[in-house]
Motif scaffolding. Structure first.
Motif, mmCIF file in Angstrom:
data_model
loop_
_atom_site.group_PDB
_atom_site.id
_atom_site.type_symbol
_atom_site.label_atom_id
_atom_site.label_comp_id
_atom_site.label_asym_id
_atom_site.label_seq_id
_atom_site.Cartn_x
_atom_site.Cartn_y
_atom_site.Cartn_z
ATOM 1 N N ARG A 178 4.720 -3.206 13.395
ATOM 2 C CA ARG A 178 3.925 -2.499 13.928
ATOM 3 C C ARG A 178 4.014 -2.195 15.922
ATOM 4 O O ARG A 178 4.464 -2.837 16.484
ATOM 5 C CB ARG A 178 2.765 -2.102 12.925
ATOM 6 N N CYS A 179 3.568 -0.531 15.886
ATOM 7 C CA CYS A 179 3.419 -1.259 16.880
ATOM 8 C C CYS A 179 2.076 0.558 17.302
ATOM 9 O O CYS A 179 1.775 1.288 16.132
ATOM 10 C CB CYS A 179 4.329 0.023 17.522
ATOM 11 N N LYS A 210 -1.552 5.637 15.370
ATOM 12 C CA LYS A 210 -1.689 6.975 16.166
ATOM 13 C C LYS A 210 -1.065 8.059 15.697
ATOM 14 O O LYS A 210 -1.710 9.295 15.109
ATOM 15 C CB LYS A 210 -0.860 7.136 17.697
ATOM 16 N N ASN A 211 0.051 8.249 14.637
ATOM 17 C CA ASN A 211 0.155 8.615 13.461
ATOM 18 C C ASN A 211 -0.242 9.331 12.219
ATOM 19 O O ASN A 211 -0.773 10.190 11.411
ATOM 20 C CB ASN A 211 1.874 8.682 13.420
ATOM 21 N N LEU A 242 -4.543 11.273 22.473
ATOM 22 C CA LEU A 242 -4.411 10.659 23.584
ATOM 23 C C LEU A 242 -4.942 11.694 25.172
ATOM 24 O O LEU A 242 -4.624 12.567 25.010
ATOM 25 C CB LEU A 242 -3.426 10.436 23.967
ATOM 26 N N VAL A 243 -5.368 10.708 26.070
ATOM 27 C CA VAL A 243 -6.501 11.256 27.052
ATOM 28 C C VAL A 243 -5.765 10.110 27.595
ATOM 29 O O VAL A 243 -5.953 9.163 28.120
ATOM 30 C CB VAL A 243 -7.854 11.267 26.939
ATOM 31 N N ARG A 244 -4.644 10.976 28.483
ATOM 32 C CA ARG A 244 -3.972 10.597 30.371
ATOM 33 C C ARG A 244 -4.645 10.178 30.785
ATOM 34 O O ARG A 244 -5.431 10.830 31.389
ATOM 35 C CB ARG A 244 -2.332 10.770 30.063
ATOM 36 N N GLU A 245 -4.572 9.041 31.238
ATOM 37 C CA GLU A 245 -5.337 8.322 32.420
ATOM 38 C C GLU A 245 -4.090 8.273 33.729
ATOM 39 O O GLU A 245 -2.986 7.363 33.289
ATOM 40 C CB GLU A 245 -6.113 7.426 32.031
ATOM 41 N N HIS A 298 -6.942 5.331 24.431
ATOM 42 C CA HIS A 298 -6.636 5.440 23.008
ATOM 43 C C HIS A 298 -6.948 4.721 21.480
ATOM 44 O O HIS A 298 -6.965 5.509 20.324
ATOM 45 C CB HIS A 298 -5.178 6.350 22.676
ATOM 46 N N LEU A 299 -5.711 3.844 21.170
ATOM 47 C CA LEU A 299 -5.241 2.645 20.472
ATOM 48 C C LEU A 299 -7.686 2.277 19.471
ATOM 49 O O LEU A 299 -7.957 2.414 19.231
ATOM 50 C CB LEU A 299 -5.529 2.080 20.806
ATOM 51 N N MET A 300 -8.008 1.678 21.148
ATOM 52 C CA MET A 300 -9.580 1.406 20.783
ATOM 53 C C MET A 300 -10.683 3.030 20.166
ATOM 54 O O MET A 300 -11.476 2.478 19.473
ATOM 55 C CB MET A 300 -10.394 1.077 22.573
#
Length: 74
Positions: free
Chosen positions: A29-30, A35-36, A43-46, A62-64
């Motif tokens: 998995r990944c 996320k899908n 997703l909030v890009r940092e 994002h995963l958290m």
């Protein structure tokens, strides 16, 4: 973001160190898999876009958030 990329690298590292993989081939998995399943949690890009460390931090956060907001038991 792809199990067929990152996990191949990880599997090679485990093999080089003679350590058994902590996953079975059918459990490959990944981040993209999770996320899908939760497209409403964006997703909030940092940091700098496409800078590896910043992308990794953004994806981990994002995963958290996904794990905090979704009840996997339901």
């Amino acid at each position: 973001n792809r199990s067929d990329f990152d996990n191949v690298i990880l599997a090679s590292a485990y093999k080089a160190l003679d350590i058994p993989l902590p996953w079975k081939h059918w459990d490959n998995r990944c981040y993209r898999t999770v996320k899908n399943l939760c497209p409403k949690i964006k997703l909030v890009r940092e940091g700098t876009y496409h800078r590896a460390i910043d992308d990794a931090i953004s994806q981990a956060n994002h995963l958290m958030r996904i794990f905090q907001e979704v009840s996997w038991a339901d």
